[in-house]
Design a protein around this motif. Structure first.
Motif, short mmCIF file in Angstrom:
data_model
loop_
_atom_site.label_atom_id
_atom_site.label_comp_id
_atom_site.label_asym_id
_atom_site.label_seq_id
_atom_site.Cartn_x
_atom_site.Cartn_y
_atom_site.Cartn_z
N VAL A 272 0.84 -1.20 0.00
CA VAL A 272 0.00 0.00 0.00
C VAL A 272 0.87 1.25 0.00
O VAL A 272 1.80 1.38 0.80
CB VAL A 272 -0.94 0.02 1.23
CG1 VAL A 272 -1.74 1.32 1.28
CG2 VAL A 272 -1.88 -1.17 1.22
N GLY A 273 0.56 2.15 -0.92
CA GLY A 273 1.25 3.43 -0.96
C GLY A 273 0.35 4.53 -0.44
O GLY A 273 -0.84 4.56 -0.74
N VAL A 274 0.91 5.42 0.40
CA VAL A 274 0.11 6.53 0.95
C VAL A 274 0.68 7.84 0.42
O VAL A 274 1.89 8.05 0.44
CB VAL A 274 0.13 6.52 2.49
CG1 VAL A 274 -0.65 7.70 3.05
CG2 VAL A 274 -0.42 5.21 3.04
N PHE A 275 -0.20 8.69 -0.07
CA PHE A 275 0.21 10.00 -0.57
C PHE A 275 -0.53 11.06 0.23
O PHE A 275 -1.76 11.08 0.24
CB PHE A 275 -0.10 10.12 -2.06
CG PHE A 275 0.68 9.14 -2.89
CD1 PHE A 275 1.88 9.51 -3.47
CD2 PHE A 275 0.23 7.83 -3.05
CE1 PHE A 275 2.62 8.59 -4.22
CE2 PHE A 275 0.95 6.92 -3.79
CZ PHE A 275 2.16 7.29 -4.38
N PRO B 8 2.71 -0.93 10.03
CA PRO B 8 2.62 -2.18 9.28
C PRO B 8 1.55 -2.06 8.20
O PRO B 8 0.45 -1.62 8.49
CB PRO B 8 2.25 -3.22 10.33
CG PRO B 8 2.00 -2.49 11.60
CD PRO B 8 2.41 -1.08 11.45
N GLY B 9 1.88 -2.42 7.01
CA GLY B 9 0.90 -2.31 5.94
C GLY B 9 1.20 -1.18 4.99
O GLY B 9 0.77 -1.18 3.86
N ILE B 10 1.95 -0.18 5.48
CA ILE B 10 2.32 0.91 4.57
C ILE B 10 3.69 0.60 3.97
O ILE B 10 4.68 0.48 4.68
CB ILE B 10 2.33 2.28 5.28
CG1 ILE B 10 0.92 2.63 5.77
CG2 ILE B 10 2.84 3.38 4.32
CD1 ILE B 10 0.80 3.99 6.45
N THR B 11 3.73 0.45 2.65
CA THR B 11 4.98 0.14 1.97
C THR B 11 5.73 1.42 1.65
O THR B 11 6.94 1.48 1.69
CB THR B 11 4.68 -0.60 0.66
OG1 THR B 11 3.92 -1.76 1.00
CG2 THR B 11 5.94 -1.00 -0.07
N ALA C 61 -2.09 -0.97 -3.99
CA ALA C 61 -3.26 -0.23 -3.48
C ALA C 61 -2.75 1.11 -2.98
O ALA C 61 -1.64 1.19 -2.45
CB ALA C 61 -3.94 -0.99 -2.35
N ILE C 62 -3.57 2.15 -3.15
CA ILE C 62 -3.11 3.44 -2.65
C ILE C 62 -4.15 4.12 -1.77
O ILE C 62 -5.35 3.87 -1.88
CB ILE C 62 -2.74 4.43 -3.80
CG1 ILE C 62 -3.95 4.69 -4.69
CG2 ILE C 62 -1.56 3.95 -4.60
CD1 ILE C 62 -3.81 5.98 -5.45
N VAL C 63 -3.63 4.94 -0.88
CA VAL C 63 -4.49 5.80 -0.05
C VAL C 63 -4.04 7.23 -0.30
O VAL C 63 -2.86 7.54 -0.15
CB VAL C 63 -4.36 5.44 1.44
CG1 VAL C 63 -5.11 6.46 2.30
CG2 VAL C 63 -4.86 4.04 1.72
N SER D 169 -6.76 4.01 9.43
CA SER D 169 -7.98 3.21 9.24
C SER D 169 -8.24 2.97 7.75
O SER D 169 -8.63 1.87 7.36
CB SER D 169 -9.19 3.86 9.93
OG SER D 169 -9.67 4.95 9.20
N VAL D 170 -7.97 3.98 6.94
CA VAL D 170 -8.20 3.79 5.50
C VAL D 170 -7.16 2.83 4.91
O VAL D 170 -7.46 2.05 4.00
CB VAL D 170 -8.27 5.14 4.76
CG1 VAL D 170 -8.51 4.94 3.28
CG2 VAL D 170 -9.39 6.01 5.34
N VAL D 171 -5.94 2.86 5.45
CA VAL D 171 -4.93 1.89 5.01
C VAL D 171 -5.42 0.46 5.29
O VAL D 171 -5.29 -0.44 4.46
CB VAL D 171 -3.57 2.15 5.70
CG1 VAL D 171 -2.62 0.97 5.51
CG2 VAL D 171 -2.93 3.43 5.15
#
Lengths: 135, 650
Positions: free
Chosen positions: B4-7, B32-35, B63-65, B121-123
């Motif tokens: 999962v990528g977060v921007f 954990p879970g955020i790459t 997957a992205i957030v 939570s969204v991740v």
């Protein structure tokens, strides 16, 4: 001062849009609440609510469309029935039923959204930290 | 595990001024879970989207957030962006840290902590999001219109003119409906038939319209784009293929019965067309009144028919068709005057309803357009109109406003005055509701030019005294009691949805409101759709309305249907709630809460089955399911539970 943790479930069509309006209107409210956006309040399973209490939520707020306005015809009525029943169960589990609140907040009620959140936060603050004990 | 990528978007200073973005990035880096996590000044900008696409490829993100503004603004923007680099758009999630965080909180550390909770939570949701494809369904490009009044005619013509086929079903032998019965129309006073009959003829001759009169919907199955309908063609006892509509049979038929079209004032034959301009202009035999059907003797029509078109052995037949969309335009009935005994309804022959008065005013009506009262044919010199009869009376009758009565009663009084120059019309009213283009001016004209006396008050009693009909009421503006010895009384009766609407609504699985009218999908934003996809509403079946409103609504239904038919496939939101057959016990709790009839219990297999096209993705069933067999895609129990936990974790 005790800062309660509040989990909220907002329906996409009314309450989440009302929360967005509170934002665009630059109203302010207490930051204790964190919302989860669902399609309809009727998606919220009583188990999710109990899950929240079990994991340390001091309060749970559910926001749906006003009666008669549900995007899905009758979803909010399902929610109402489930919340009423769950409140009875909560009493049995020694959780003050006021820790769970169901509110109808429309997409036009940004101000009301902010007021409800503040009032609920204060109420939960008074109730104090949750002590969840399983039967 | 999914990458999962977060921007995190600054949105200029909109987010960055109250949320410490570098702290958010720093603190969540090891969640954990955020790459991958990165911030950017404007994620929605071209460079922002380019960054997103580049990182998806470089970091092999699946997957992205996007932590930014409300999903109502840019969810679609980002979904389109990720789709362009071959990521499934349902793996793109928005964490709303602007409207629901930075804009509503002032304290930076509190807002920053809350933003982290929202993103986490969204991740959790994104981690378990599935690849989804919109459900694709083929569409049959043919519409069914139920009801051949002005609403049905207008929608059928509009759809047909867009190049799609239409089946127009009408239960009477001719199309035309209530509008064909009217004399002149407000506020322009043009003759109703003069403006309607060309449309009737157009509908009858249009190459894309198949008229099925004297027919009714018998059965329906299927769903939007794919309905299967069965239409009952009632026995006409006349072969319309052979019949030329010469009318000889009607002329010779010896049996006369009251004409429904003339509201019982005139007569028709047992073999008849409802009115001279009928479309199709071919007769049917009313077997309940036909002498042959009653006594076994006569068959005069058969003898005189030059084309051998009479067939006494005809039976009802059924036609099955496939259609993609349905319009319900079944119109209204007038609440019978029998319900108003205090006003002499049903007892005093010269107390009639407004629709009957229309027939009296009509040039083609039973009196040839002369105002003559039913009892003795005398021209009434004083006439009283009473409005809101049965409407706006929640205690005894119906609570709603019938909407058209203010204007047509004004018109009645005006037309009466135009025909009986020395006569005096009185109107008892509760309020005058003249909202509409040219309506207020029309009402003013009735008072000023035609000297119609408007009395604000209710009528308490109407009784017969010799040949007079005495009306007792009150004029609340002067506070005085009023007694008028009138020759005739016209009641503006409430309008009701037409007979059989409950059965039809049940058949179509659409809902009716507390007053019996069909319910629209949304009172403001979806006023011409029913809550069942592919079924649309036009005219008075949905609520009382006048001709301009009816025509507007009917045209709107046609626009909706053209829109539907112009699509190659129908695409349907895929976040529906499925069934895990291994867990499902077939208890049916989910079936009961589904507002769309999308779920059915398969008794043989003992499980519930879902029609993905009917499911509108509310998730009510998922919450009702006791075993977890019903899971809403991308809103599963596990996802919601993980989201809750992420919010609450220290």
């Amino acid at each position: 001062m005790f800062e309660p943790k509040i989990v909220a479930f907002f329906c996409k069509w009314c309450t989440s849009a009302g929360a967005d309006l509170a934002g665009t209107s630059r109203l302010t409210y207490k930051p204790n609440i964190t919302g989860i956006r669902v399609m309809c309040s009727s998606r919220v399973d009583p188990e999710h609510i109990l899950d929240a209490f079990k994991n340390g939520a001091d309060g749970v707020l559910i926001g749906g469309c006003h009666p008669g306005d549900c995007h899905y015809q009758s979803g909010n009525y399902q929610t109402l029935k489930r919340v009423k029943l769950l409140k009875k169960m909560m009493t049995d589990l020694n959780i003050n039923e006021n820790r769970l609140r169901l509110e109808w907040i429309s997409a036009a009620e940004g101000k009301r959204f902010a007021e409800v959140v503040d009032a609920f936060t204060e109420e939960i603050r008074k109730l104090g930290h949750i002590h969840y004990t399983t039967l | 595990m999914k990458r999962v990528g977060v921007f995190v978007c600054h949105c200029g200073i909109n987010i960055a001024s109250t949320i410490d973005i570098s702290k958010v990035v720093e603190d969540l880096k090891n969640y954990p879970g955020i790459t991958f996590i990165q911030d950017y000044k404007y994620m929605c900008s071209e460079p922002g989207q380019a960054l997103l696409k580049e990182k998806i490829k470089a970091e092999k993100i699946d997957a992205i957030v996007i932590a930014a503004c409300s999903p109502t603004l840019h969810e679609n923007t980002f979904r389109m962006a990720v789709k362009s680099v071959d990521m499934n758009p349902y793996n793109c999630e928005i964490a709303n840290i602007r409207e629901q965080c930075s804009w509503v909180h002032n304290n930076i550390s509190e807002a920053t902590e809350k933003a982290k909770r929202i993103i986490k939570s969204v991740v959790e949701k994104a981690l378990l999001d599935e690849d989804l494809e919109p459900v694709r369904v083929p569409v049959t490009r043919k519409a069914l219109v139920l009801g051949g009044g002005i609403a049905g005619i207008q929608s059928a013509l509009s759809i047909a003119n867009s190049g799609y086929e239409v089946i127009l079903v009408e239960r009477q032998s001719s199309i035309g409906g209530r509008m064909a019965q009217l004399s002149e129309t407000f506020p322009t006073l043009d003759c109703s038939q003069c403006i309607l009959t060309p449309k009737m003829v157009d509908a009858g001759q249009h190459k894309n319209i198949r008229l099925m009169t004297y027919s009714e919907l018998d059965d329906i199955s299927g769903f939007v784009g794919n309905f299967k309908v069965k239409i009952r063609q009632k026995a006409k006892y006349v072969d319309w293929e052979k019949c030329t509509g010469c009318g000889l049979c009607i002329e010779k038929c010896p049996k006369k019965v009251p004409s429904e079209f003339d509201q019982g004032l005139g007569k028709r034959k047992a073999i008849y067309t409802p009115f001279p301009q009928a479309v199709p202009n071919k007769p049917v035999i009313d077997c309940e009144n036909c002498t042959y059907f009653k006594t076994g003797k006569c068959r005069l029509c058969e003898k005189v028919c030059p084309f051998d078109a009479i067939n006494f052995d005809e039976t009802d037949s059924f036609i099955e068709e496939e259609v993609g969309a349905i319009i319900v335009a079944t119109g209204y009935d007038v609440y019978p005057v029998l319900n108003m005994s205090e006003y002499g309804g049903g007892k005093i022959p010269d107390v009639i309803d407004g629709l009957t008065f229309e027939r009296i005013l009509s040039a083609s009506g039973p009196t040839g357009g002369e105002v003559r009262r039913p009892s003795d044919g005398k021209i009434p010199k004083e006439i009283v109109f009473i409005k809101c009869v049965g409407s706006r009376d929640p205690e005894h009758h119906y609570p709603y406003c019938s909407k058209i009565c203010c204007m047509y009663t004004t018109k009645h009084a005006m037309l009466y005055k135009h025909r009986v120059h020395d006569g005096q019309p009185y109107i008892f009213y509760m309020d005058v509701r003249a909202g509409g283009k040219g309506y207020e001016e029309f009402y003013q004209r009735a008072q000023e030019e035609d000297k119609v006396v408007f009395l604000r008050g209710k009528v308490s009693k109407v009784y017969q005294d010799d040949d007079k009909v005495v009306v007792c009421g009150i004029d609340t503006l002067s506070g005085s009691n009023v007694e008028i010895r009138a020759d005739m009384v016209v009641l503006a009766m409430a309008i009701r949805p037409s007979k059989g609407i409950e059965e039809l609504a049940q058949l179509l699985k659409i809902s009716i409101d507390q007053n019996g009218f069909l319910t629209e999908a949304h009172p403001k934003l979806r006023p011409v759709e029913s809550l069942s996809a592919g079924i649309y509403l036009a005219g008075c079946a949905q609520a009382p309305k006048d001709i301009p409103d009816t025509v507007s609504q009917a045209t709107a239904t046609a626009a909706m249907i053209s829109n539907l038919f112009s699509q190659e496939y129908l695409l349907h939101e895929p976040i529906i709630t499925g069934v895990d057959e291994e867990l499902c016990s077939g208890c049916g709790l989910c079936v009961a809460v589904c507002p769309y009839d999308a779920r059915k219990t398969n008794r043989e297999k003992g499980v519930v089955e879902v029609n993905e096209i009917l499911c509108e993705a509310c998730g009510a069933c998922a919450a009702a399911c006791p075993s977890g067999a019903a899971q809403q895609r991308n809103f599963t129990d596990t996802q919601l539970s993980n989201m809750v936990k992420a919010i609450l974790a220290e």
